[in-house]
Design a protein around this motif. Structure first.
Motif, PDB file in Angstrom:
ATOM      1  N   THR A  99     -17.865  -7.911  -6.043  1.00  0.00           N
ATOM      2  CA  THR A  99     -17.928  -7.007  -4.898  1.00  0.00           C
ATOM      3  C   THR A  99     -16.511  -6.772  -4.400  1.00  0.00           C
ATOM      4  O   THR A  99     -15.775  -7.721  -4.148  1.00  0.00           O
ATOM      5  CB  THR A  99     -18.768  -7.610  -3.749  1.00  0.00           C
ATOM      6  N   LYS A 123     -14.527  -4.865  -1.344  1.00  0.00           N
ATOM      7  CA  LYS A 123     -14.721  -4.237  -0.037  1.00  0.00           C
ATOM      8  C   LYS A 123     -13.369  -3.729   0.445  1.00  0.00           C
ATOM      9  O   LYS A 123     -12.426  -4.496   0.598  1.00  0.00           O
ATOM     10  CB  LYS A 123     -15.288  -5.249   0.951  1.00  0.00           C
ATOM     11  N   THR A 144     -10.844  -6.642  -0.083  1.00  0.00           N
ATOM     12  CA  THR A 144     -11.375  -7.996  -0.100  1.00  0.00           C
ATOM     13  C   THR A 144     -12.334  -8.117  -1.280  1.00  0.00           C
ATOM     14  O   THR A 144     -13.269  -7.324  -1.400  1.00  0.00           O
ATOM     15  CB  THR A 144     -12.142  -8.307   1.206  1.00  0.00           C
ATOM     16  N   MET A 145     -12.088  -9.085  -2.151  1.00  0.00           N
ATOM     17  CA  MET A 145     -12.988  -9.337  -3.278  1.00  0.00           C
ATOM     18  C   MET A 145     -13.969 -10.430  -2.865  1.00  0.00           C
ATOM     19  O   MET A 145     -13.560 -11.461  -2.330  1.00  0.00           O
ATOM     20  CB  MET A 145     -12.206  -9.764  -4.517  1.00  0.00           C
ATOM     21  N   GLN A 146     -15.265 -10.202  -3.115  1.00  0.00           N
ATOM     22  CA  GLN A 146     -16.312 -11.137  -2.729  1.00  0.00           C
ATOM     23  C   GLN A 146     -17.251 -11.360  -3.906  1.00  0.00           C
ATOM     24  O   GLN A 146     -17.165 -10.683  -4.927  1.00  0.00           O
ATOM     25  CB  GLN A 146     -17.102 -10.592  -1.539  1.00  0.00           C
ATOM     26  N   ASP A 147     -18.167 -12.291  -3.769  1.00  0.00           N
ATOM     27  CA  ASP A 147     -19.199 -12.587  -4.774  1.00  0.00           C
ATOM     28  C   ASP A 147     -18.596 -12.879  -6.146  1.00  0.00           C
ATOM     29  O   ASP A 147     -19.005 -12.285  -7.151  1.00  0.00           O
ATOM     30  CB  ASP A 147     -20.210 -11.446  -4.879  1.00  0.00           C
ATOM     31  N   ASN A 148     -17.630 -13.757  -6.189  1.00  0.00           N
ATOM     32  CA  ASN A 148     -16.964 -14.134  -7.444  1.00  0.00           C
ATOM     33  C   ASN A 148     -16.354 -12.938  -8.168  1.00  0.00           C
ATOM     34  O   ASN A 148     -16.336 -12.883  -9.394  1.00  0.00           O
ATOM     35  CB  ASN A 148     -17.930 -14.861  -8.374  1.00  0.00           C
TER      36      ASN A 148
END
Length: 118
Positions: A72, A74, A65-69
């Motif tokens: 990040t 995960k 999972t890609m987060q924070d534009n």
């Protein structure tokens, strides 16, 4: 009597200057995405459990999972019993698959970031 503690980080300005000269944020995002997908594959490859009843639910539950534009990545299993597989219980020995994968990928990630910084 309460103890106060503090810390300081030195070299932030030099790091920012070096990043501005050598790398763009898109380069960092690409490195993160590449290393996240490699960690995902590595973790799935290591999630083969030889003891007990295994039908592959934990292996299928591992996802990236890609987060924070895109800053990040995960990668984690989502089965509720995966910690028991990783650390073991008093009735079964540990069959780690997350930590060994992370340890190998961490070194590759740091090497990639170092290469971009030069």
């Amino acid at each position: 009597m309460a103890r106060s503690s503090s810390f300081s980080i030195t070299g932030i300005r030099q790091l920012q200057g070096k990043l501005k000269r050598n790398a763009t944020l898109q380069d960092v995002k690409n490195i993160l995405k590449l290393n996240g997908s490699e960690l995902d594959r590595r973790m799935k490859r290591n999630a083969i459990f030889v003891k007990g009843y295994s039908i592959g639910d934990t292996k299928r539950s591992i996802s990236l999972t890609m987060q924070d534009n895109g800053f990040t990545a995960k990668v984690a299993p989502t089965t509720n019993y995966s910690p028991f597989l990783e650390y073991g219980t008093r009735f079964m020995s540990a069959q780690p698959f997350v930590y060994p994968s992370f340890t190998v990928q961490k070194m590759k990630f740091l090497n990639d970031l170092t290469r971009v910084m030069k």
